[in-house]
Design an enzyme around this catalytic site. Structure first.
Site, PDB file in Angstrom:
ATOM      1  N   THR A  26       0.821  -1.211   0.000  1.00 28.61           N
ATOM      2  CA  THR A  26       0.000   0.000   0.000  1.00 28.61           C
ATOM      3  C   THR A  26       0.856   1.263   0.000  1.00 28.61           C
ATOM      4  OG1 THR A  26      -0.153   0.055   2.415  1.00 28.61           O
ATOM      5  CG2 THR A  26      -1.844  -1.202   1.242  1.00 28.61           C
ATOM      6  N   ASP A  27       0.201   2.361  -0.347  1.00 29.30           N
ATOM      7  CA  ASP A  27       0.885   3.658  -0.300  1.00 29.30           C
ATOM      8  C   ASP A  27       0.485   4.380   0.990  1.00 29.30           C
ATOM      9  OD1 ASP A  27      -1.679   4.711  -0.728  1.00 29.30           O
ATOM     10  OD2 ASP A  27      -1.298   5.235  -2.812  1.00 29.30           O
ATOM     11  N   PHE A  28       0.869   5.635   1.110  1.00 28.91           N
ATOM     12  CA  PHE A  28       0.612   6.393   2.334  1.00 28.91           C
ATOM     13  C   PHE A  28      -0.877   6.534   2.654  1.00 28.91           C
ATOM     14  CE2 PHE A  28       0.335   9.498  -0.992  1.00 28.91           C
ATOM     15  CZ  PHE A  28      -0.667  10.361  -0.578  1.00 28.91           C
ATOM     16  N   SER A  29      -1.742   6.381   1.650  1.00 32.99           N
ATOM     17  CA  SER A  29      -3.180   6.537   1.894  1.00 32.99           C
ATOM     18  C   SER A  29      -3.858   5.218   2.259  1.00 32.99           C
ATOM     19  CB  SER A  29      -3.856   7.155   0.664  1.00 32.99           C
ATOM     20  OG  SER A  29      -3.809   6.250  -0.427  1.00 32.99           O
TER      21      SER A  29
END
Length: 149
Positions: A26-29
């Site tokens: 996943t990314d930061f969001s």
């Protein structure tokens, strides 16, 4: 070695492989980073080929004799990101052949969460030998066409 619980299964002429989304995907969001879908789909294509035939090693040995230094490489890809996946989702990576031509095969792929399609892609994979496009060897062609509906 084929491990069905890791490699997925072929049903209804389509390869299905389960993938769980981890934090690292996943990314930061908190949603799956777009490039990670490419990794999931690469695994799907690899396992699809692995499950196509029990004599895979013999076929590749024959392909090596016809086309030394052969490899499959992604030639082009069209991809649509429709909905996000999130950490802990269990995804189904579905792969099926669309067309087998001289030196390439076109595969359709979807990444699903249940019945919901999250990502759609069409991938053209070229067969090369010693750095140049080369017709797919006969035995391998027969194997790849085996799943075409």
């Amino acid at each position: 070695m084929t491990l069905p619980y890791l490699d997925g299964e072929i049903r209804d002429a389509r390869h299905h492989m389960q993938v769980r989304v981890y934090y690292e995907d996943t990314d930061f969001s908190g949603i799956v980073y777009h490039a990670n879908y490419l990794r999931f789909m690469e695994r799907g294509r690899t396992n699809h080929l692995r499950l196509l035939g029990a004599e895979q090693h013999a076929l590749f040995a024959q392909a090596e004799s016809e086309a030394p230094g052969f490899a499959f490489v992604v030639r082009s890809m069209q991809i649509d990101y429709l909905k996000p996946a999130r950490m802990d989702d269990v995804l189904d990576v579905v792969t099926w052949p669309v067309a087998v031509k001289g030196a390439s095969i076109t595969l359709a792929q979807e990444v699903r969460r249940g019945e919901e399609v999250l990502v759609k892609a069409e991938v053209r994979v070229a067969f090369i030998s010693e750095g140049r496009a080369h017709p797919i060897p006969k035995a391998l062609r027969a194997l790849l066409k085996a799943d075409l509906v």
